[in-house]
Write an enzyme that holds these catalytic residues in place. Sequence first.
Site, PDB file in Angstrom:
ATOM      1  N   HIS A   1       0.815  -1.220   0.000  1.00 43.65           N
ATOM      2  CA  HIS A   1       0.000   0.000   0.000  1.00 43.65           C
ATOM      3  C   HIS A   1       0.850   1.272   0.000  1.00 43.65           C
ATOM      4  O   HIS A   1       0.294   2.372   0.074  1.00 43.65           O
ATOM      5  CB  HIS A   1      -0.923   0.022   1.222  1.00 43.65           C
ATOM      6  CG  HIS A   1      -1.890  -1.106   1.275  1.00 43.65           C
ATOM      7  ND1 HIS A   1      -2.670  -1.478   0.203  1.00 43.65           N
ATOM      8  CD2 HIS A   1      -2.205  -1.963   2.285  1.00 43.65           C
ATOM      9  CE1 HIS A   1      -3.422  -2.511   0.536  1.00 43.65           C
ATOM     10  NE2 HIS A   1      -3.154  -2.834   1.789  1.00 43.65           N
TER      11      HIS A   1
ATOM     12  N   ASP B   1      -2.822 -10.791  -1.538  1.00 42.24           N
ATOM     13  CA  ASP B   1      -3.310 -10.253  -0.272  1.00 42.24           C
ATOM     14  C   ASP B   1      -4.805  -9.976  -0.401  1.00 42.24           C
ATOM     15  O   ASP B   1      -5.332  -9.847  -1.507  1.00 42.24           O
ATOM     16  CB  ASP B   1      -2.548  -8.963   0.041  1.00 42.24           C
ATOM     17  CG  ASP B   1      -2.816  -8.420   1.434  1.00 42.24           C
ATOM     18  OD1 ASP B   1      -2.045  -8.754   2.350  1.00 42.24           O
ATOM     19  OD2 ASP B   1      -3.790  -7.657   1.592  1.00 42.24           O
TER      20      ASP B   1
ATOM     21  N   HIS C   1      -6.290  -7.323   0.179  1.00 44.55           N
ATOM     22  CA  HIS C   1      -6.549  -5.925  -0.170  1.00 44.55           C
ATOM     23  C   HIS C   1      -5.836  -5.528  -1.466  1.00 44.55           C
ATOM     24  O   HIS C   1      -4.745  -6.016  -1.768  1.00 44.55           O
ATOM     25  CB  HIS C   1      -6.087  -5.019   0.974  1.00 44.55           C
ATOM     26  CG  HIS C   1      -6.710  -5.369   2.290  1.00 44.55           C
ATOM     27  ND1 HIS C   1      -6.066  -6.182   3.221  1.00 44.55           N
ATOM     28  CD2 HIS C   1      -7.916  -5.072   2.813  1.00 44.55           C
ATOM     29  CE1 HIS C   1      -6.862  -6.341   4.268  1.00 44.55           C
ATOM     30  NE2 HIS C   1      -7.986  -5.686   4.047  1.00 44.55           N
TER      31      HIS C   1
ATOM     32  N   TYR D   1      -2.532 -11.466   9.960  1.00 46.89           N
ATOM     33  CA  TYR D   1      -2.394 -11.037  11.348  1.00 46.89           C
ATOM     34  C   TYR D   1      -3.050 -11.982  12.346  1.00 46.89           C
ATOM     35  O   TYR D   1      -3.174 -11.657  13.517  1.00 46.89           O
ATOM     36  CB  TYR D   1      -2.956  -9.612  11.497  1.00 46.89           C
ATOM     37  CG  TYR D   1      -2.334  -8.677  10.491  1.00 46.89           C
ATOM     38  CD1 TYR D   1      -1.064  -8.147  10.708  1.00 46.89           C
ATOM     39  CD2 TYR D   1      -2.971  -8.379   9.294  1.00 46.89           C
ATOM     40  CE1 TYR D   1      -0.461  -7.324   9.767  1.00 46.89           C
ATOM     41  CE2 TYR D   1      -2.381  -7.556   8.346  1.00 46.89           C
ATOM     42  CZ  TYR D   1      -1.119  -7.033   8.594  1.00 46.89           C
ATOM     43  OH  TYR D   1      -0.514  -6.237   7.648  1.00 46.89           O
TER      44      TYR D   1
END
Length: 286
Positions: free
Chosen positions: A117, A153, A155, A274
Amino acid sequence: DVRLEGQDCDARLMALRVGLRRHFGVRAVGAAAGDEEVDRALTALHGPRHLEALAAAGEEAAVMPELAPPGLEPDIPVNASLVAAAREAVRTAISAAGRLVEGDRYAYAVCRPPGHHAGRDFIGGYCYLNNAAAAVQALRDGGLTPVGVLDLDLHYPNGTSELLERMGVDATLHSLHAAPVTNVAVGTELPRAPRERAHAFAAAPDPVAYLGEVEASLTELAADSAALVVSLGSDTVDGDPHGSWHFGPEVFAGIGRLLAATELPVCVVQEGGYSLDALAPCCHAF
């Protein structure tokens, strides 16, 4: 606003290492890229304003509105320790790419924080510097080009998209991610670059359907790539605090098989993920 306690900690790296080292064929190699190599990569990828702002970060965590993604509010704090960790993540990604240049078939950059990002002049989503783009740049510099990039991922990789577009015609990005995409400005059309494929899943996908899309992307990328960089997120697993999908470790075994079938050199760069208990089983399966 909802604030979440940060989950990007060294325990993530330890869990990933445990999963990888369960295989006798896996060995740990230290990140060998020197400071000058890291500096050259960062200067090539990120703008001077970006690097100067991060370099000026103090010990107390603070938000930097000037580094917010275009059209969005800032969403992560910055301090000197985070910047130092991000620099080491870039060093790890460059070193992993270097193993491929030297002839290794696979290398896995076990690094944190993630980077996909982070754009030329913006940060977000735990990402300060772009590890995957640094790996792509290192492969290109080493003569392994064109490079195909597959982001798995949860995102959309807004930072990687911008940086690869700047690199030109020898880097292609495919992303498989969840919808809605919230880390780009409202009204942004995806894919945002000519050499990009963006596949958004409106709901949590069936693993078979997901692997079908992975295979389709790899087939297209492998046809015009000398090497692959895989931004691998583990935030697609069931129970991830930032996720909404429900994959188990077996989907990562499927991803690994599909990557091996391309017969291309593969540099894996760790992105999100996570749920600490899930990381070792997923990494082992991969």
